[in-house]
Design an enzyme around this catalytic site. Structure first.
Site, PDB file in Angstrom:
ATOM      1  N   GLU A   2       0.811  -1.221   0.000  1.00 17.92           N
ATOM      2  CA  GLU A   2       0.000   0.000   0.000  1.00 17.92           C
ATOM      3  C   GLU A   2       0.846   1.274   0.000  1.00 17.92           C
ATOM      4  O   GLU A   2       0.462   2.277  -0.609  1.00 17.92           O
ATOM      5  CB  GLU A   2      -0.962   0.011   1.197  1.00 17.92           C
ATOM      6  CG  GLU A   2      -2.137  -0.944   1.070  1.00 17.92           C
ATOM      7  CD  GLU A   2      -1.794  -2.372   1.445  1.00 17.92           C
ATOM      8  OE1 GLU A   2      -0.659  -2.611   1.928  1.00 17.92           O
ATOM      9  OE2 GLU A   2      -2.641  -3.264   1.256  1.00 17.92           O
ATOM     10  N   HIS A  55     -11.262  -4.627   8.606  1.00 16.94           N
ATOM     11  CA  HIS A  55     -12.042  -4.438   7.387  1.00 16.94           C
ATOM     12  C   HIS A  55     -13.293  -3.593   7.636  1.00 16.94           C
ATOM     13  O   HIS A  55     -14.175  -3.541   6.793  1.00 16.94           O
ATOM     14  CB  HIS A  55     -12.469  -5.793   6.809  1.00 16.94           C
ATOM     15  CG  HIS A  55     -11.345  -6.602   6.251  1.00 16.94           C
ATOM     16  ND1 HIS A  55     -10.314  -7.080   7.016  1.00 16.94           N
ATOM     17  CD2 HIS A  55     -11.081  -7.015   4.982  1.00 16.94           C
ATOM     18  CE1 HIS A  55      -9.482  -7.768   6.250  1.00 16.94           C
ATOM     19  NE2 HIS A  55      -9.915  -7.732   5.013  1.00 16.94           N
TER      20      HIS A  55
END
Lengths: 366, 353
Positions: free
Chosen positions: B87, B156
């Site tokens: 990322e 999440h």
């Protein structure tokens, strides 16, 4: 070592080549490629290294007398920046770290702008001469990731130039470096990454930073072409970057170059290297320094003499002093300028704060 | 990790693939929010060759939520790029691309993994224009699905929009319906500055709306007044708009006139729309899924206090997630504000004397 009995597909062997033309005394050890057999270029490299060193000394003096902010010296590492700067073309893009004044000057950044930048004024990064280069980058190794993005943009657009990015030895410990090298190999990016291994990350020596025998080998895991050069030999740096760029232009992918230098200065003007740097290391560092050996080389080729040396110093001093005066004469931006480049257009919610600052500034004036 | 998400996506996947592939197809269509995201990106990629997409699994797989479905097939490898699984790298190369005039749209697979991008977003994307006094800019979009309620694994389900809202130089935008996802994402891609575009994944497929695929953007930096009313203002954004509208219906049934504001652009905040509503109603409840402490609701509440205190007839109430770590999904429903919570808070506000 015998490979017998092993799965040949699991075996790989690596070599890291080390390149040097000039030894510590300035004696030519290997024959030069034809593009380096150019008197004009050879003299230009010297002149630029001297300008860099004199400007560096002036920057430290300006900081010590309260006329500039914290400044990271390039003393002893001039050959890296000058070699890179001359090897690049105007179309290439440069993504520097913060010890890269030498290359920036060659790219066209004005001395005044370098001084403005370290003198606390964002306008130092506005340089019109380098429309696509990134400004010097303070967070460690992040510039290499931006460079990988720029190289991706070049590839997406089917363009033919390349990107050069620089970092220090400590920065090779960072994820940004590793992730970028990995991508550069995976996407075969037109990217040249040059490590200025000056042996120190502030106070932490190179051998504490990593167990790797070379920093160049950190490219191998990403299938990135990699090599070491004597970073105090401007001809070797120029040649390594030139070859790496040619490789990139041909679409053959990235290169990682470890340029080995020694930091002959404090990390920055806010640092005191005598707290950690052993004096024998510094003594050995001075024996390798780039300018003296290169002057000997030019003398041996009859390209340089004392007369030229004196004239060059005078010329550099004058150029620097003029720029320093321009810098000192530059009025600071108005306070509200802190709002003026946040967004292309200032959002409504910030207009009120901007006006508050203007009003407050007016009230404060007699 | 997206088990819950993947199992729901089969039909929608096929639909959105067709709609993305065929530019001359009937432009008015009933679609979900995630399809609207896809449609907006496809539209702008046809219009502007500088628009590129990058991220994890965005290529052949079409993204784990199928937001980029069919785009690699239409626009090719050079414009729809599967990146290595990193990322920090995604954010960093996006900044590099944007600095050279591309308009990259990066997908971070879940907001829980956005933290690795933050040095690039905060130290570079948000500052490039300022640092170079306008010589370089960073016209990028960082998309990330966010929020809870889909029974996902740890990391999440968080809502951490306030972290980005605290950073000058960024825009933080949250759609709450297919129509607003389409219009706001087009605006985000065209915006000359970096936009963090947070997609409430709980409502990715919860309903459909008719969308004209005409490339018309919605404005950034403004709130949307979804319902006008006189008695109380409910302020929210993203997935919680769903519960907020349900609460507004219940309150209306019990005879109250309710105004509902979808903030949409969290930062920079359109405080004017909020202020004029609160000055009219005198009562206000702010609803968000994110934690209460230093949440965006705190900023809205503070600004109302600074500028409209004397119009208030009751203290401002906040209905938010708790200042805890988002629980694993067996208990996530206890973390998230419910319609009932909103109605209760609104009734207390309405009856405050």
């Amino acid at each position: 070592m015998s490979n017998e009995g092993r799965n040949p597909e699991l075996r790989a062997q690596f070599d890291i080549n080390y390149y040097q033309f000039l030894d510590n005394q300035g004696t030519l050890k290997n024959s030069l490629p034809t593009y380096l057999e150019d008197d004009k270029l050879q003299v230009a490299l010297y002149r630029q290294m001297v300008l860099t060193r004199l400007l560096d000394a002036k920057c430290i003096a300006l900081q010590r007398t309260g006329k500039m902010g914290t400044y990271p010296s390039t003393l002893g590492q001039e050959a890296v920046g000058v070699g890179i700067g001359y090897a690049m073309t105007k179309q290439d893009v440069f993504a520097p770290y913060y010890r890269d004044m030498a290359t920036q000057l060659i790219r066209g950044v004005k001395i005044k702008d370098i001084l403005l930048c370290w003198g606390g004024d964002e306008r130092g990064n506005q340089s019109e001469q380098t429309p696509f280069d990134l400004p010097c980058c303070v967070p460690i190794a992040t510039q290499v990731t931006h460079a990988a993005g720029i190289a991706s943009a070049i590839k997406i657009r089917h363009e033919k130039h390349a990107v050069v990015s620089t970092l220090g030895d400590g920065a090779t410990s960072r994820g940004d470096f590793a992730e970028s090298i990995n991508l550069a190999g995976a996407w075969q990016l037109p990217l040249v990454v040059v490590i200025n291994n000056n042996q120190w990350a502030i106070s932490v020596p190179r051998e504490v930073q990593t167990a790797a025998q070379t920093l160049a080998q950190k490219g191998i895991a990403g299938e990135v072409r990699c090599e070491q050069v004597d970073g105090c030999d401007v001809l070797a740096v120029y040649d390594a970057v030139k070859r790496a760029l040619a490789h990139a232009y041909e679409g053959k992918g990235p290169t990682l170059i470890e340029a080995i230098t020694y930091r002959l200065c404090d990390h920055t003007t806010a640092d005191d290297a005598t707290r950690y740097s052993p004096s024998d290391g510094l003594k050995k560092g001075w024996e390798k320094e780039p300018i003296k050996r290169y002057r000997s080389f030019l003398h041996s080729k009859k390209l340089w003499d004392e007369h030229k040396e004196t004239a060059l110093f005078e010329q550099c001093e004058q150029q620097i002093n003029t720029a320093v005066q321009e810098y000192l004469d530059t009025e600071p931006q108005p306070p509200e300028a802190m709002f003026d480049y946040l967004y292309e257009e200032l959002p409504r919610s910030l207009k009120e704060q901007r006006q508050q600052l203007i009003d407050k500034t007016r009230e404060a004036q007699p | 990790m997206n088990h819950a998400a993947n199992t729901e996506t089969v039909n929608a996947t096929e639909n959105s693939f067709e709609s993305a592939k065929d530019p001359v197809k009937e432009s008015s269509q009933e679609i979900t929010m995630v399809e609207a995201v896809n449609l907006a990106m496809a539209y702008e990629m046809r219009m502007d060759e500088n628009v590129v997409i990058l991220g994890e699994d965005v290529g052949t797989n079409g993204g784990v939520f199928r937001a980029t479905d069919g785009l690699k097939a239409e626009f090719g490898l050079r414009r729809v790029m599967d990146t290595p699984l990193a990322e920090t790298l995604i954010a960093g190369i996006t900044v590099g691309m944007a600095s050279q005039g591309l308009r990259p749209i990066a997908e971070i697979q879940f907001m829980g993994f956005i933290f690795a991008t933050m040095e690039h977003i905060i130290c570079h994307a948000a500052r490039l224009r300022n640092r170079t006094r306008g010589r370089l800019s960073c016209p990028m979009v960082l998309r990330a699905p966010f929020g809870g309620g889909i029974h996902a694994p740890e990391h999440h389900s968080e809502s951490t929009e306030a972290i980005f809202a605290h950073t000058a130089g960024l825009r933080v935008v949250v759609p709450s319906s297919p129509v607003r996802a389409y219009g706001l994402l087009l605006a985000a891609i065209r915006d000359p500055d970096p936009v963090i575009f947070l997609e409430p994944k709980r409502i990715y497929r919860i309903s459909k709306q008719t969308i004209e695929d005409n490339g018309e953007a919605l404005p950034l930096d403004v709130c949307f007044t979804l319902r006008e009313g006189q008695d109380i203002t409910l302020i929210s954004w993203g997935a919680m708009i769903l519960e907020t509208l349900q609460a507004a219906n219940q309150l209306t049934e019990s005879g109250h006139s309710v105004e509902v504001i979808d903030v949409a652009t969290i930062s920079p905040l359109d405080i004017d729309t909020i202020l004029s509503s609160v000055k009219k109603t005198g009562r206000c409840v702010i609803i968000h899924e994110a934690a209460k402490n230093c949440g965006v609701g705190a900023e809205i509440s503070a600004q109302i206090s600074e500028r409209a205190l004397l119009s208030l007839q009751a203290p401002i109430k906040r209905v938010t997630g708790y200042d805890t770590i988002m629980p694993y999904f067996r208990n996530e429903k206890y973390y998230m504000p419910s319609t009932k919570d909103i109605v209760k808070a609104a009734m207390e506000t309405l009856h405050y004397e």
